[in-house]
Scaffold this active site. Structure first.
Site, mmCIF file in Angstrom:
data_model
loop_
_atom_site.group_PDB
_atom_site.id
_atom_site.type_symbol
_atom_site.label_atom_id
_atom_site.label_comp_id
_atom_site.label_asym_id
_atom_site.label_seq_id
_atom_site.Cartn_x
_atom_site.Cartn_y
_atom_site.Cartn_z
ATOM 1 N N CYS A 154 -9.299 100.161 -19.468
ATOM 2 C CA CYS A 154 -9.573 100.321 -18.044
ATOM 3 C C CYS A 154 -9.804 101.786 -17.696
ATOM 4 C CB CYS A 154 -8.416 99.768 -17.231
ATOM 5 S SG CYS A 154 -8.020 98.100 -17.732
ATOM 6 N N GLU A 155 -10.877 102.364 -18.204
ATOM 7 C CA GLU A 155 -11.255 103.751 -17.926
ATOM 8 C C GLU A 155 -12.765 103.847 -18.064
ATOM 9 O OE1 GLU A 155 -9.374 106.565 -17.420
ATOM 10 O OE2 GLU A 155 -7.380 105.773 -17.844
ATOM 11 N N GLY A 191 -14.328 124.800 -39.867
ATOM 12 C CA GLY A 191 -15.371 124.707 -38.847
ATOM 13 C C GLY A 191 -16.761 124.482 -39.389
ATOM 14 N N GLY A 200 -12.055 121.025 -42.655
ATOM 15 C CA GLY A 200 -11.495 119.752 -42.172
ATOM 16 C C GLY A 200 -12.617 118.751 -42.003
ATOM 17 N N TYR A 243 -15.290 115.178 -26.371
ATOM 18 C CA TYR A 243 -16.176 116.275 -26.769
ATOM 19 C C TYR A 243 -17.641 115.972 -26.490
ATOM 20 C CZ TYR A 243 -12.217 117.549 -29.858
ATOM 21 O OH TYR A 243 -11.008 117.876 -30.375
#
Ligand SMILES: *Cc1c(COP(=O)(O)O)cnc(C)c1O
Length: 425
Positions: free
Chosen positions: A355-356, A239, A275, A316
């Protein structure tokens, strides 16, 4: 720190001009810098060198086997969250003794595979999971080590989807209940419960939540040791902030400067599971402008990458710096930040072909003028980017390219139409 820089108006990945890669490989393409990944990992290792520390890179951030291979070769361990990631790690030549396994829903099959591999620690997320591990370990005649994942109830002040260390998330057990779990299982002979684990969530940008959580966890460790339980290891998860914006996040040394003094003399081995802080600025997503258009007051640049390639902006509300791969010299030396105060920029929405309405990379973003055919670099696309990609709209996944110095190679082919239906009856 990363190795994506402009020289005379041209974007380079290490010593390779990215437009050369586009010529050979096409777009969209993920372009990784080996040196960036390794330097981040080595800086972390160096920052914690005064205490016994194992750095376990979190595979779910970015897991191409060729990337895991050079990390394993450099001696790093891995944090896995599934049987598939265990398979990837082992295929990459990882030392099983440096693998830790987290996840709230480990299946029996996955647990048995990890028992057979002989991993370092199972990170336990519930009493029920621990009971099951004990059962399976007995059946297999193995005596694995386990770490209890506690929930220190500290808010890293990140997006609610990436917050994992507060009460009422599904992860770990409440810190108050941890003692009870040890009372019940702490002396079990089939599974050696001998470590505490925490993971606050992703993308925080301060050191304080770690200090606050560690202080709580160290009180627990003392209590448990007084009751004669063995606690040999503390895993403080991942994190750590990544540089989505230039110099936005504390460095590994900043984190270590706050964390290491708390652990001095505590006789605890430390495990870290970074990460994003390793992978995020280790890659760009290179994409080509297909069309430019104006609609009302808005300008759009429609590019050939879509939300199937990189879903972080809609998922996010994540910021990714975007800049053309070739620019006038005066646009060459810029900080990657949300607000740029440079003359001659235009405001555009950078969107994909899907298509979004959620298929966007940036809204009202200041960019040098772009036109059809230009290459755009979407920066800090190394973490939770390719690993979250999909085939939505029957789009093959992008090619992945690894740059090492002045060389590059395709480490995952662009998916073909045939690949799209290969598993269908
Ligand atoms: C995802 C994850 C990590 C890595 O988090 P980053 O924010 O990418 O550093 C570490 N540990 C666990 C248990 C995770 O689930």
């Amino acid at each position: 720190m990363d190795h994506f820089n402009y020289k005379q108006g041209k974007l380079f990945a290490e010593q390779v001009a990215v437009d050369k890669i586009a010529e050979r490989v096409g777009t969209p393409a993920y372009i990784y810098s080996k040196a960036t990944f390794l330097e981040h990992l080595r800086k972390i290792q160096h920052a914690y060198k005064t205490i016994d520390t194992m750095v376990c890179y979190s595979i779910k951030a970015c897991g191409n086997i060729n990337i895991l291979k050079f990390m394993a070769k450099a001696g790093f361990g891995f944090d896995i969250v599934s049987g598939g990631e265990l398979y990837r790690a082992l295929q990459a030549g990882a030392d099983p003794g440096k693998i830790v396994y987290a996840g709230v829903g480990k299946t029996d099959k996955e647990i048995i595979e990890a028992l057979d591999a002989g991993i370092a620690y199972f990170n336990i997320e519930s009493e029920a999971e621990l009971e099951n591990l004990i059962l399976l370990a007995k059946q297999k005649g193995k005596t694995p080590k386990a770490a209890l994942r506690v929930n220190p109830d500290v808010d890293p002040k990140t997006h609610k989807y990436t917050t994992t260390g507060v009460k009422e998330t599904k992860f770990g057990v409440d810190i108050e209940r941890a003692e009870k779990v040890f009372d019940q299982f702490g002396k079990n002979s089939a599974v050696k419960l001998c470590a505490i684990d925490m993971h606050l969530g992703s993308a925080g940008h301060t050191v304080e939540p770690y200090v606050e959580a560690l202080n709580k966890v160290l009180v627990l460790v003392d209590k448990l040791r007084k009751k004669d339980f063995t606690i040999e290891t503390l895993n403080i998860g991942g994190g750590y902030g990544a540089d989505y914006v230039t110099a936005q996040s504390p460095t590994a040394e900043d984190y270590a400067a706050a964390i290491v003094p708390l652990l001095k003399g505590k006789k605890l081995k430390l495990i870290l599971e970074p990460g994003a802080s390793v992978a995020a600025n280790g890659a760009i997503l290179l994409t080509k402008v297909l069309y430019c258009k104006t609609s009302g007051r808005k300008n759009f640049a429609i590019v050939d990458a879509g939300m199937n390639d990189l879903i972080r902006p809609p998922l996010y509300n994540a910021f990714h710096f975007i800049w053309p791969a070739t620019v006038e010299e005066r646009f060459s030396y810029i900080k990657r930040t949300e607000k740029l105060d440079i003359k001659g920029l235009e405001f555009v929405d950078v969107v994909g072909p899907i298509c979004e309405g959620a298929d966007f990379f940036a809204k009202d973003r200041a960019l040098p003028p772009v036109k059809r055919g230009d290459l755009l670099s979407i920066f800090t696309a190394g973490a939770y980017s390719f690993t979250m990609s999909s085939n939505y709209n029957a789009r093959g996944r992008a090619a992945e390219v690894l740059v090492d110095g002045n060389k590059f190679e395709v480490i995952r082919k662009r998916e073909s139409y045939e690949d799209l239906i290969a598993l269908e009856k």
